[in-house]
Enzyme design. Structure first.
Site, PDB file in Angstrom:
ATOM      1  N   GLY A 137     134.061 117.950 -64.729  1.00 38.81           N
ATOM      2  CA  GLY A 137     132.900 117.222 -64.215  1.00 38.81           C
ATOM      3  C   GLY A 137     133.278 116.232 -63.140  1.00 38.81           C
ATOM      4  N   CYS A 138     133.419 114.972 -63.527  1.00 34.59           N
ATOM      5  CA  CYS A 138     133.629 113.907 -62.553  1.00 34.59           C
ATOM      6  C   CYS A 138     134.983 113.981 -61.867  1.00 34.59           C
ATOM      7  CB  CYS A 138     133.409 112.549 -63.217  1.00 34.59           C
ATOM      8  SG  CYS A 138     131.695 112.327 -63.780  1.00 34.59           S
ATOM      9  N   VAL A 139     136.015 114.481 -62.563  1.00 33.60           N
ATOM     10  CA  VAL A 139     137.315 114.656 -61.907  1.00 33.60           C
ATOM     11  C   VAL A 139     137.189 115.715 -60.818  1.00 33.60           C
ATOM     12  CG1 VAL A 139     139.664 115.546 -62.232  1.00 33.60           C
ATOM     13  CG2 VAL A 139     138.742 113.832 -63.803  1.00 33.60           C
ATOM     14  N   THR A 142     135.225 114.508 -57.822  1.00 33.41           N
ATOM     15  CA  THR A 142     135.999 113.535 -57.056  1.00 33.41           C
ATOM     16  C   THR A 142     137.093 114.232 -56.252  1.00 33.41           C
ATOM     17  OG1 THR A 142     135.516 111.794 -58.663  1.00 33.41           O
ATOM     18  CG2 THR A 142     137.450 111.461 -57.252  1.00 33.41           C
TER      19      THR A 142
END
Length: 195
Positions: A137-139, A142
């Protein structure tokens, strides 16, 4: 696909969403997030010894949800992550030191709608080492945005975690093919000894 971009001369460390709520299986956590935090403690110590710029991201919504978007329609429990919520605080073992940048975000990527790219440029970083959660997800978001901002990007493979092993492994594979170099914390330490 899968060639190495390599480590530049000015690495920075971005730690994505290692907050209390994502570390706790009773809320958003589970899987291999706990062990990833333990390895990130060592990676953060390395970054501090070497004087790298360090940024931490947190998901933070307004108390009244005024800044909530479609992301919270998919995951309404994220609205619990407000500025003062204990769940939204960075885990104590990775508490930011003076001079480390804290990025508050409402989306998946640490770059989207934030000043992270400008801050990294101001710090003259040419490489972004990414730790955090969740890998899928967020990794991943990013990492993709880091590459799209033209930073060499390295995922610290044992410093990222997900709620389930399958998505973790699949996303590491895909990021390694297209967006980032994959290195363990120990490999990063060995590689940066030359800088």
């Amino acid at each position: 696909m899968g060639r190495l971009a390599g480590m530049g001369e000015r690495p920075a460390l971005v730690i994505v969403d290692f907050v209390v709520g994502f570390a706790d299986p009773a809320h958003f956590g589970g899987g291999n997030i706990g062990p990833a935090i333990e390895e990130t403690v060592k990676l953060l110590a390395l970054a501090r010894r070497r004087g790298w710029p360090v940024a931490h991201t947190r998901v933070v919504y307004a108390e009244d949800g005024a800044d909530a978007g479609v992301f919270t329609r998919k995951s309404p429990s994220l609205l619990k992550l407000t500025e003062t919520s204990p769940l939204s605080q960075i885990v104590p073992e990775l508490a930011p030191a003076k001079g480390e940048y804290i990025v508050r975000k409402q989306g998946a990527s640490g770059f989207f709608g934030t000043s992270l790219a400008a801050w990294l440029t101001q710090q003259r970083a040419d490489t972004v080492v990414v730790a955090g959660c969740t890998t899928s997800g967020c990794v991943r978001a990013t990492v993709v945005d880091s590459m799209q901002h033209n930073f060499r990007t390295i995922v610290a493979t044992d410093c990222v975690g997900d709620r389930a092993f399958g998505p973790h492994e699949a996303n590491l594979f895909d990021m390694g093919q297209k967006y980032a170099d994959l290195m363990t914390r120990a490999e990063i330490e060995a590689e940066t000894a030359r800088i």
